[in-house]
Design a protein around this motif. Structure first.
Motif, PDB file in Angstrom:
ATOM      1  N   LEU A 162      -3.519  -7.574 -13.239  1.00 50.57           N
ATOM      2  CA  LEU A 162      -4.657  -6.890 -13.851  1.00 50.57           C
ATOM      3  C   LEU A 162      -5.794  -6.728 -12.847  1.00 50.57           C
ATOM      4  O   LEU A 162      -6.453  -5.673 -12.802  1.00 50.57           O
ATOM      5  CB  LEU A 162      -5.127  -7.688 -15.067  1.00 50.57           C
ATOM      6  N   ALA A 163      -6.021  -7.744 -12.016  1.00 48.35           N
ATOM      7  CA  ALA A 163      -7.092  -7.672 -11.028  1.00 48.35           C
ATOM      8  C   ALA A 163      -6.833  -6.556 -10.023  1.00 48.35           C
ATOM      9  O   ALA A 163      -7.751  -5.804  -9.655  1.00 48.35           O
ATOM     10  CB  ALA A 163      -7.229  -9.016 -10.305  1.00 48.35           C
ATOM     11  N   LEU A 164      -5.584  -6.424  -9.552  1.00 45.84           N
ATOM     12  CA  LEU A 164      -5.262  -5.373  -8.589  1.00 45.84           C
ATOM     13  C   LEU A 164      -5.477  -3.993  -9.187  1.00 45.84           C
ATOM     14  O   LEU A 164      -5.977  -3.084  -8.514  1.00 45.84           O
ATOM     15  CB  LEU A 164      -3.817  -5.528  -8.113  1.00 45.84           C
ATOM     16  N   ILE A 165      -5.132  -3.814 -10.459  1.00 46.03           N
ATOM     17  CA  ILE A 165      -5.289  -2.511 -11.100  1.00 46.03           C
ATOM     18  C   ILE A 165      -6.758  -2.130 -11.211  1.00 46.03           C
ATOM     19  O   ILE A 165      -7.171  -1.023 -10.817  1.00 46.03           O
ATOM     20  CB  ILE A 165      -4.623  -2.523 -12.487  1.00 46.03           C
ATOM     21  N   ALA A 216       4.976  -2.740  -7.008  1.00 49.66           N
ATOM     22  CA  ALA A 216       5.136  -1.531  -7.817  1.00 49.66           C
ATOM     23  C   ALA A 216       3.779  -0.995  -8.279  1.00 49.66           C
ATOM     24  O   ALA A 216       3.556   0.223  -8.312  1.00 49.66           O
ATOM     25  CB  ALA A 216       6.034  -1.825  -9.018  1.00 49.66           C
ATOM     26  N   ILE A 217       2.868  -1.903  -8.638  1.00 47.86           N
ATOM     27  CA  ILE A 217       1.522  -1.473  -9.035  1.00 47.86           C
ATOM     28  C   ILE A 217       0.808  -0.796  -7.867  1.00 47.86           C
ATOM     29  O   ILE A 217       0.141   0.239  -8.038  1.00 47.86           O
ATOM     30  CB  ILE A 217       0.713  -2.680  -9.550  1.00 47.86           C
ATOM     31  N   LEU A 218       0.950  -1.358  -6.667  1.00 47.63           N
ATOM     32  CA  LEU A 218       0.334  -0.756  -5.482  1.00 47.63           C
ATOM     33  C   LEU A 218       0.858   0.659  -5.260  1.00 47.63           C
ATOM     34  O   LEU A 218       0.075   1.597  -5.018  1.00 47.63           O
ATOM     35  CB  LEU A 218       0.612  -1.632  -4.260  1.00 47.63           C
ATOM     36  N   PHE A 219       2.173   0.836  -5.351  1.00 45.51           N
ATOM     37  CA  PHE A 219       2.742   2.168  -5.167  1.00 45.51           C
ATOM     38  C   PHE A 219       2.312   3.119  -6.278  1.00 45.51           C
ATOM     39  O   PHE A 219       2.108   4.312  -6.047  1.00 45.51           O
ATOM     40  CB  PHE A 219       4.272   2.079  -5.107  1.00 45.51           C
ATOM     41  N   LEU A 236       6.125   2.299   1.770  1.00 43.21           N
ATOM     42  CA  LEU A 236       7.332   1.835   1.089  1.00 43.21           C
ATOM     43  C   LEU A 236       8.330   1.241   2.086  1.00 43.21           C
ATOM     44  O   LEU A 236       8.983   0.233   1.795  1.00 43.21           O
ATOM     45  CB  LEU A 236       7.971   2.997   0.327  1.00 43.21           C
ATOM     46  N   THR A 237       8.430   1.838   3.261  1.00 47.32           N
ATOM     47  CA  THR A 237       9.354   1.328   4.277  1.00 47.32           C
ATOM     48  C   THR A 237       8.920  -0.053   4.775  1.00 47.32           C
ATOM     49  O   THR A 237       9.746  -0.960   4.921  1.00 47.32           O
ATOM     50  CB  THR A 237       9.428   2.309   5.454  1.00 47.32           C
ATOM     51  N   VAL A 238       7.619  -0.209   5.013  1.00 42.08           N
ATOM     52  CA  VAL A 238       7.115  -1.509   5.475  1.00 42.08           C
ATOM     53  C   VAL A 238       7.342  -2.579   4.411  1.00 42.08           C
ATOM     54  O   VAL A 238       7.817  -3.685   4.707  1.00 42.08           O
ATOM     55  CB  VAL A 238       5.619  -1.403   5.840  1.00 42.08           C
ATOM     56  N   THR A 358       2.447   1.860 -14.859  1.00 41.85           N
ATOM     57  CA  THR A 358       3.433   1.440 -13.857  1.00 41.85           C
ATOM     58  C   THR A 358       3.793  -0.027 -14.035  1.00 41.85           C
ATOM     59  O   THR A 358       4.977  -0.402 -13.949  1.00 41.85           O
ATOM     60  CB  THR A 358       2.867   1.671 -12.447  1.00 41.85           C
ATOM     61  N   TRP A 359       2.788  -0.855 -14.279  1.00 42.21           N
ATOM     62  CA  TRP A 359       3.015  -2.294 -14.455  1.00 42.21           C
ATOM     63  C   TRP A 359       3.970  -2.556 -15.617  1.00 42.21           C
ATOM     64  O   TRP A 359       5.011  -3.220 -15.457  1.00 42.21           O
ATOM     65  CB  TRP A 359       1.668  -2.963 -14.663  1.00 42.21           C
ATOM     66  N   ILE A 360       3.662  -2.034 -16.785  1.00 41.63           N
ATOM     67  CA  ILE A 360       4.453  -2.351 -17.976  1.00 41.63           C
ATOM     68  C   ILE A 360       5.853  -1.765 -17.884  1.00 41.63           C
ATOM     69  O   ILE A 360       6.849  -2.445 -18.186  1.00 41.63           O
ATOM     70  CB  ILE A 360       3.712  -1.856 -19.237  1.00 41.63           C
ATOM     71  N   THR A 361       5.958  -0.506 -17.477  1.00 41.86           N
ATOM     72  CA  THR A 361       7.275   0.130 -17.427  1.00 41.86           C
ATOM     73  C   THR A 361       8.147  -0.461 -16.325  1.00 41.86           C
ATOM     74  O   THR A 361       9.346  -0.696 -16.530  1.00 41.86           O
ATOM     75  CB  THR A 361       7.132   1.643 -17.234  1.00 41.86           C
ATOM     76  N   ALA A 362       7.575  -0.716 -15.140  1.00 45.03           N
ATOM     77  CA  ALA A 362       8.373  -1.287 -14.053  1.00 45.03           C
ATOM     78  C   ALA A 362       8.869  -2.680 -14.410  1.00 45.03           C
ATOM     79  O   ALA A 362      10.038  -3.020 -14.158  1.00 45.03           O
ATOM     80  CB  ALA A 362       7.540  -1.329 -12.769  1.00 45.03           C
TER      81      ALA A 362
END
Length: 446
Positions: A162-165, A216-219, A236-238, A358-362
């Motif tokens: 939640l903090a990242l979002i 996933a949230i970051l992406f 994504l590669t890194v 993204t968070w919930i679905t991933a």
């Protein structure tokens, strides 16, 4: 010569009957195309996303409470506890989470943005405390818990999502207002270093599953912000290379990949025991399941039946119909979140709604994919459904965010403004006055 006698009907073009020709079903809006048009019009209404988020979120949570009680009874008895022990704790967490949901749904967007940095600082502080000996302790090999005394524990990494979002959405929104997101360095800094700091704190405790969700949230934030394809693929590669090294250097994580689709449980303590018995539970459920509370696998064969593998118990007791219902609720919640993110002009709302969706679905896809044997077991709970107050509280607050954002749409605001307090009394007064006017009319007047 046409008849002029009052009351007679002109013959129909078909030559008889007096009835008008039947309207074709397709012209009346029937058939698959008519049904599609009605559903599309219903979905395009301004309050549809608002009601879908509320309904899907509460239904998932309620069904999760039922399944937690059913799946955890045997585990509670095994530890000499009352059968409803885990259900009571989850119910208390659900009540607290409902309060957080209501608070978040009523908070203005400016207050959500103001809370971004305090929540981030608090989450980082707690995640640092987890690594201090004597404060943090390990569960199932992952040191990511803080004991609050008695049976209550806290997992700070769940609040890190939640903090990242909130922090990432506020950061990207301010940069978009200044038109800085066209430069890749402003797109990545300090968002990516901040996310990697959170990932590092989580990986110190060995929690690979939560790290995947955070990535996933970051992406999701970068994608919603319109990151160029080359930049997105580079990040994504890194991240993929770092994840590959972390998996390759851990025997436990490599064994989880070997258990994808495994149907041979092996002996006690075998690495594929949980994956195989999850498949057994789903396979024995059939179309409509064995009945609520009648699961066989939860009697000690399936580890973590009420947490990570609660979807398997749901399939065994409620069958394919029950699991498809859960999938439909998550799909509806995710689609409504996408609509909120795509239908707003506020950049913070767009980024935050995209991050929450993204968070919930991933997390739901990773959990359900592991139970179905399509993905390695990551050890993440099913959002709003699995047992665990630390996961339930921030997730319900995030659903409250989506509700607040859905209320902020101009069309939704106008529709809600029409439903002011007291409309029922005014409607009742109008109904009574209309009845009085009807009674005062002459008996022959209509």
């Amino acid at each position: 010569m046409p008849s002029k006698i009052a009351g007679t009907r002109r013959p129909s073009a078909a030559g008889g009957g007096g009835r008008a020709p039947a309207t074709p079903r397709r012209a009346r809006g029937g058939g698959p195309r008519g049904l599609y048009e009605r559903l599309r019009k219903a979905w395009d209404r301004p309050l549809t996303a608002y009601y879908v988020i509320i309904g899907a979120g509460l239904l998932i949570t309620t069904l999760g409470l039922v399944m937690v009680y059913s799946a955890s009874m045997i585990t509670a008895l095994r530890y000499d506890l009352v059968p409803s022990y885990f259900f009571r704790k989850q119910f208390i967490a659900a009540l607290l989470g409902t309060g957080l949901l209501l608070i978040a749904s009523r908070m203005p967007v400016k207050l959500h943005r103001a809370l971004a940095y305090p929540i981030l600082v608090g989450a980082v502080f707690l995640m640092v405390l987890v690594q201090i000996p004597g404060i943090g302790h390990a569960v199932n090999g992952n040191q990511n818990w803080i004991s609050l005394g008695g049976p209550f524990q806290l997992q700070p990494s769940e609040f890190g999502k939640l903090a990242l979002i909130l922090w990432g959405a506020d950061l990207l929104a301010r940069k978009q207002d200044m038109r800085l997101l066209t430069q890749w360095k402003h797109m990545l800094v300090p968002l990516v270093p901040g996310a990697f700091m959170l990932l590092g704190l989580i990986m110190l405790g060995g929690d690979m599953g939560t790290s995947i969700i955070l990535a996933a949230i970051l992406f999701g934030l970068l994608w919603t912000a319109g990151a160029p394809t080359r930049l997105f693929v580079g990040v994504l590669t890194v991240a993929g290379a770092i994840g590959f090294l972390l998996i390759k250097t851990s025997d436990n994580r490599m064994k989880r990949f070997d258990c994808i689709g495994a149907t041979d449980p092996g002996g006690e303590g075998a690495p594929c025991l949980q994956a195989a018995h999850g498949i057994y539970a789903l396979a024995s459920g059939g179309w409509f399941g064995s009945g609520l509370g009648a699961s066989v696998e939860k009697w000690g064969q399936l580890p973590e039946a009420h947490t990570d593998f609660i979807f398997a118990v749901t399939g065994e007791e409620l069958g394919l119909a029950g699991t498809l219902s859960v999938l439909a609720l998550f799909a509806a919640l995710g689609y409504a979140g996408i609509r909120v993110a795509g239908g707003t002009e506020d950049p913070f709302v767009r980024f935050a709604a995209g991050g929450v969706t993204t968070w919930i679905t991933a997390q739901a896809v990773i959990n359900i994919g592991a139970v179905l044997g399509l993905l390695p077991i990551a050890g993440v709970p099913l959002p709003l459904f699995s047992y665990g107050g630390s996961a339930l509280l921030p997730t319900m607050f995030a659903v409250g965010l989506l509700i607040a954002f859905a209320r902020q749409e101009p069309a939704a605001k106008a529709a809600l403004a029409m439903r002011r307090p007291g409309w029922g009394k005014r409607a009742g007064k109008r109904w009574k006055s209309m009845r009085r006017r009807v009674k005062k009319r002459p008996s022959g007047e209509r």
